[in-house]
Design an enzyme around this catalytic site. Structure first.
Site, PDB file in Angstrom:
ATOM      1  N   ASN A  49     -77.364  48.355 -49.358  1.00  0.00           N
ATOM      2  CA  ASN A  49     -76.522  47.371 -48.670  1.00  0.00           C
ATOM      3  C   ASN A  49     -75.668  46.668 -49.715  1.00  0.00           C
ATOM      4  O   ASN A  49     -76.105  45.726 -50.376  1.00  0.00           O
ATOM      5  CB  ASN A  49     -77.391  46.368 -47.908  1.00  0.00           C
ATOM      6  CG  ASN A  49     -76.564  45.449 -47.027  1.00  0.00           C
ATOM      7  OD1 ASN A  49     -75.354  45.606 -46.903  1.00  0.00           O
ATOM      8  ND2 ASN A  49     -77.210  44.477 -46.406  1.00  0.00           N
ATOM      9  N   ARG A  75     -78.779  47.223 -64.626  1.00  0.00           N
ATOM     10  CA  ARG A  75     -79.108  45.963 -63.953  1.00  0.00           C
ATOM     11  C   ARG A  75     -79.148  44.794 -64.936  1.00  0.00           C
ATOM     12  O   ARG A  75     -79.127  43.630 -64.516  1.00  0.00           O
ATOM     13  CB  ARG A  75     -80.462  46.071 -63.252  1.00  0.00           C
ATOM     14  CG  ARG A  75     -80.509  47.027 -62.056  1.00  0.00           C
ATOM     15  CD  ARG A  75     -81.876  46.979 -61.409  1.00  0.00           C
ATOM     16  NE  ARG A  75     -82.049  47.927 -60.320  1.00  0.00           N
ATOM     17  CZ  ARG A  75     -81.751  47.685 -59.045  1.00  0.00           C
ATOM     18  NH1 ARG A  75     -81.240  46.510 -58.714  1.00  0.00           N
ATOM     19  NH2 ARG A  75     -81.951  48.609 -58.123  1.00  0.00           N
ATOM     20  N   GLN A  79     -71.332  42.816 -65.329  1.00  0.00           N
ATOM     21  CA  GLN A  79     -70.076  43.563 -65.217  1.00  0.00           C
ATOM     22  C   GLN A  79     -68.969  42.891 -66.017  1.00  0.00           C
ATOM     23  O   GLN A  79     -68.177  43.555 -66.675  1.00  0.00           O
ATOM     24  CB  GLN A  79     -69.680  43.674 -63.741  1.00  0.00           C
ATOM     25  CG  GLN A  79     -68.299  44.229 -63.486  1.00  0.00           C
ATOM     26  CD  GLN A  79     -68.194  45.713 -63.761  1.00  0.00           C
ATOM     27  OE1 GLN A  79     -69.206  46.394 -63.930  1.00  0.00           O
ATOM     28  NE2 GLN A  79     -66.984  46.220 -63.831  1.00  0.00           N
ATOM     29  N   ARG A  94     -73.337  45.885 -63.740  1.00  0.00           N
ATOM     30  CA  ARG A  94     -72.723  47.208 -63.739  1.00  0.00           C
ATOM     31  C   ARG A  94     -73.455  48.170 -62.805  1.00  0.00           C
ATOM     32  O   ARG A  94     -72.888  49.188 -62.400  1.00  0.00           O
ATOM     33  CB  ARG A  94     -72.677  47.779 -65.153  1.00  0.00           C
ATOM     34  CG  ARG A  94     -71.687  47.058 -66.037  1.00  0.00           C
ATOM     35  CD  ARG A  94     -71.195  47.898 -67.192  1.00  0.00           C
ATOM     36  NE  ARG A  94     -70.169  47.157 -67.926  1.00  0.00           N
ATOM     37  CZ  ARG A  94     -68.881  47.224 -67.675  1.00  0.00           C
ATOM     38  NH1 ARG A  94     -68.460  48.015 -66.690  1.00  0.00           N
ATOM     39  NH2 ARG A  94     -68.004  46.533 -68.369  1.00  0.00           N
ATOM     40  N   HIS A 173     -67.573  54.090 -75.641  1.00  0.00           N
ATOM     41  CA  HIS A 173     -68.590  53.936 -74.606  1.00  0.00           C
ATOM     42  C   HIS A 173     -68.564  55.101 -73.612  1.00  0.00           C
ATOM     43  O   HIS A 173     -69.587  55.412 -72.995  1.00  0.00           O
ATOM     44  CB  HIS A 173     -68.397  52.598 -73.873  1.00  0.00           C
ATOM     45  CG  HIS A 173     -67.300  52.586 -72.873  1.00  0.00           C
ATOM     46  ND1 HIS A 173     -66.004  52.268 -73.190  1.00  0.00           N
ATOM     47  CD2 HIS A 173     -67.296  52.848 -71.542  1.00  0.00           C
ATOM     48  CE1 HIS A 173     -65.253  52.330 -72.123  1.00  0.00           C
ATOM     49  NE2 HIS A 173     -66.002  52.682 -71.091  1.00  0.00           N
ATOM     50  N   VAL A 235     -60.463  55.154 -58.548  1.00  0.00           N
ATOM     51  CA  VAL A 235     -61.430  54.390 -57.759  1.00  0.00           C
ATOM     52  C   VAL A 235     -62.221  53.411 -58.612  1.00  0.00           C
ATOM     53  O   VAL A 235     -62.824  52.467 -58.074  1.00  0.00           O
ATOM     54  CB  VAL A 235     -62.384  55.338 -57.002  1.00  0.00           C
ATOM     55  CG1 VAL A 235     -61.609  56.212 -56.031  1.00  0.00           C
ATOM     56  CG2 VAL A 235     -63.213  56.197 -57.953  1.00  0.00           C
ATOM     57  N   ASP A 244     -64.860  42.097 -58.727  1.00  0.00           N
ATOM     58  CA  ASP A 244     -64.684  40.975 -59.653  1.00  0.00           C
ATOM     59  C   ASP A 244     -63.974  39.810 -58.973  1.00  0.00           C
ATOM     60  O   ASP A 244     -64.351  38.645 -59.148  1.00  0.00           O
ATOM     61  CB  ASP A 244     -63.894  41.417 -60.883  1.00  0.00           C
ATOM     62  CG  ASP A 244     -64.633  42.457 -61.718  1.00  0.00           C
ATOM     63  OD1 ASP A 244     -65.838  42.657 -61.467  1.00  0.00           O
ATOM     64  OD2 ASP A 244     -64.002  43.072 -62.592  1.00  0.00           O
ATOM     65  N   VAL A 294     -59.128  35.694 -65.344  1.00  0.00           N
ATOM     66  CA  VAL A 294     -60.566  35.926 -65.536  1.00  0.00           C
ATOM     67  C   VAL A 294     -60.861  36.608 -66.865  1.00  0.00           C
ATOM     68  O   VAL A 294     -61.543  36.061 -67.727  1.00  0.00           O
ATOM     69  CB  VAL A 294     -61.132  36.761 -64.373  1.00  0.00           C
ATOM     70  CG1 VAL A 294     -62.633  37.026 -64.586  1.00  0.00           C
ATOM     71  CG2 VAL A 294     -60.906  36.067 -63.039  1.00  0.00           C
ATOM     72  N   ARG A 373     -72.973  23.784 -74.803  1.00  0.00           N
ATOM     73  CA  ARG A 373     -71.559  23.792 -74.439  1.00  0.00           C
ATOM     74  C   ARG A 373     -70.676  23.207 -75.544  1.00  0.00           C
ATOM     75  O   ARG A 373     -69.620  22.615 -75.299  1.00  0.00           O
ATOM     76  CB  ARG A 373     -71.338  23.026 -73.138  1.00  0.00           C
ATOM     77  CG  ARG A 373     -70.056  23.392 -72.385  1.00  0.00           C
ATOM     78  CD  ARG A 373     -70.093  24.795 -71.837  1.00  0.00           C
ATOM     79  NE  ARG A 373     -68.892  25.153 -71.096  1.00  0.00           N
ATOM     80  CZ  ARG A 373     -68.704  26.310 -70.473  1.00  0.00           C
ATOM     81  NH1 ARG A 373     -69.671  27.215 -70.501  1.00  0.00           N
ATOM     82  NH2 ARG A 373     -67.596  26.563 -69.844  1.00  0.00           N
TER      83      ARG A 373
END
Length: 591
Positions: A49, A75, A79, A94, A173, A235, A244, A294, A373
């Site tokens: 799903n 996992r 990404q 990813r 990669h 794709v 994203d 982004v 931060r």
């Protein structure tokens, strides 16, 4: 010469419409739509799903790859890498991206098989038929599934920043993805795909011209699906741009499903109906928007530089660069490296050798700084003129620092300065990628044609690439940042004069060329005769006020008091009264 059942007619119509959720399901790749489903006895596949595509079905062969440690490693890879520290919704991995790419790749290949396949297709689209069968659909989906197996930690930060800083420039990669694919196949003894099909998968993952030319000529159109190096419409982009944008809350305007619907294979290339020209333009425009908002976000880049510095220090202990060649070692590299660094002394008690103890402590200090931060300071940036894009060479930190004329109070250390080039384009380095796209007028066409921008619109951009010079400071001292900002401005004046302005002129232009005058607010006094206070005068006035009332804060480069560089209200820790603090804060903010 066979008749179709009503359900099969409905399926063909669904595929003709290009629905991404249609068709590809149990029994399709094993027996075809006209044959009874031949499901493997061990497994019947699995539905996932997906938040983007809904329920998508994975073939049993795909599960042989998915249910392995090498694939499950995805996992543990964000990404968008470290963008998660800026966009808190960017927590997708990813793993789901690879499932999505596989799903769309199968849908595109299935549509071609149904509409134009000479073997099993129904010939709904007239014109040339192509050499494609259901095994080609399986192979294409498998290439999409495994195309990102070789990504390192923190997305492209690992190979483009960290390995480059270590002097390793020949690691790729995509090549590692092929190694990981072989590793999974060998370790799992997967015999559901042949050696020839496995070779095709490994050619489609990188997808470059040299790989395309090794494939059978009649099947080279398949290379336009997963990684299209010819015009970059593939794709992989369809999935990551939508995924994203959805997770970061950014809107993109391309109709991806429509692109699939209005496509067909002509002359061994996937071509599009001429009416899709502007939709294709929106695809590349959406990509540039995602890069600007982004992927190259200035705070996210600051975090990336901090992580690279931490990895460089920790590499002496963790030996990360020794683990990038063997799949057995590479499988252990994921985004948990920061946790390993910060808790190294806890899980590995004992005294480290003296030669690595210092670097590991410095790496831990950077990670601690990140979690508090206390980011590297973004100082300023400038856009490189379009006529110099091809030949422009950015200054080194030492060269940039030389443009600051020290007054003795502040000096610049080049080792604390980061000079970075940010590049955004439409994928083809300054050219229009749509010029490489083939178009057709009717589905009956057997020859492609070119479509030029002036035939469709007069509002296409004149430039398809931009480069900007960004400067960051590892030293968060406001005076150091102000001095570095002055060096950038001096560099800008020397190189281009009034033709180029800083991205934020109010931070350091000092009322120079191209700046806009503004009136100072009441309560802070500046030299007479000056309509616009210089940045040095503004900061001096702020520091005087702070010193006079014993207030402790940090003054940002933009003239506002900051707590952490994010534009938050300052964290006052001293002073005479809350009322007085608010009054002073209002004066500083107004100035």
């Amino acid at each position: 010469d066979f008749s179709l059942s009503m359900s099969q007619h409905a399926h063909v119509a669904d595929v003709a419409r290009g629905s991404l959720r249609s068709g590809f399901g149990p029994g399709f790749l094993d027996g075809g739509l006209n044959d009874p489903p031949a499901l493997p006895s061990r497994r019947h596949g699995k539905y996932f799903n997906d938040p983007l595509h809904g329920h998508i079905w994975m073939h049993p062969t795909y599960l042989d790859f998915i249910d392995t440690p090498a694939f499950q490693r995805l996992r543990s890879l964000h990404q968008l890498g470290l963008t998660y520290y800026v966009y808190d919704g960017a927590s997708h991995k990813r793993f789901e991206h690879c499932l999505g790419v596989s799903h769309i790749a199968c849908s595109v290949a299935e549509r071609i098989w149904m509409m134009q396949g000479s073997n099993k297709g129904y010939g709904v689209i007239s014109g040339d038929t192509v050499d494609i069968n259901r095994r080609d659909v399986l192979v294409t989906g498998l290439a999409g599934l495994c195309h990102d197996l070789g990504h390192g930690p923190f997305s492209h930060v690992f190979d483009r920043e960290f390995l480059k800083a270590k002097g390793i420039i020949d690691w790729d990669h995509e090549e590692m993805s092929c190694k990981m694919f072989d590793h999974i196949r060998d370790e799992g003894n997967i015999d559901s795909i042949s050696d020839e099909e496995a070779k095709m998968v490994k050619l489609m993952i990188p997808g470059g011209p040299e790989h395309r030319n090794q494939a059978p000529e009649e099947k080279r159109f398949l290379f336009d699906i997963v990684a299209n190096y010819r015009n970059s419409i593939d794709v992989d982009k369809f999935d990551y741009l939508q995924r994203d944008a959805q997770n970061c809350g950014v809107k993109v305007s391309c109709d991806f499903n429509r692109l699939i619907q209005f496509s067909k294979v002509i002359q061994n290339e996937i071509c599009f109906k001429w009416s899709e020209y502007l939709n294709i333009a929106e695809l590349f425009h959406s990509r540039s928007i995602m890069h600007r908002k982004v992927y190259t976000h200035r705070k996210a880049k600051a975090i990336e530089f901090m992580v690279v510095d931490a990895l460089l220090e920790a590499d002496q202990t963790l030996r990360l660069t020794d683990k990038i060649h063997s799949p057995q070692d590479f499988i252990h590299l994921n985004d948990s490296i920061l946790e390993t660094i910060s808790s190294y002394g806890f899980f590995f008690p004992g005294t480290l050798p003296e030669e690595v103890q210092g670097p590991m402590k410095r790496a831990q200090a950077i990670v601690e700084q990140l979690r508090r931060r206390q980011l590297y300071r973004y100082v300023n940036e400038l856009m490189v003129p379009s006529h110099e894009l091809k030949h422009y060479k950015p200054p080194s930190p030492a060269e940039l620092c030389s443009y600051y004329h020290s007054d003795g109070e502040v000096s610049l250390d080049p080792s604390k300065v980061i000079v970075s080039m940010s590049e955004i384009n439409w994928t083809k380095k300054g050219t229009n990628p749509i010029d490489r796209v083939g178009f057709f007028d009717s589905y009956d066409d057997t020859e492609k044609r070119e479509v030029h921008a002036h035939q469709i619109t007069s509002m296409m951009p004149s430039e398809f690439q931009e480069r900007s010079l960004r400067v960051y400071s590892r030293d968060r001292n406001p005076k150091v940042c102000a001095a570095l900002n002055k060096a950038i401005d001096n560099y800008r004046r020397k190189q281009w004069g009034a033709k180029v302005e800083l991205a934020t002129p109010c931070k350091g232009s000092g009322g120079g060329e191209g700046s806009q005058p503004s009136l100072p607010s009441a309560g802070v006094h500046f030299p007479e005769g000056s309509l616009r206070p210089s940045s040095q005068a503004l900061r001096a006035a702020q520091l005087d006020v702070i010193e006079e009332y014993g207030l402790q804060t940090q003054v940002g480069q933009d003239g506002n008091a900051e707590a952490d560089g994010e534009g938050d209200a300052a964290a006052w820790t001293g002073g005479k009264s809350n009322k007085r603090r608010r009054s002073l804060q209002d004066q500083i903010d107004g100035a």
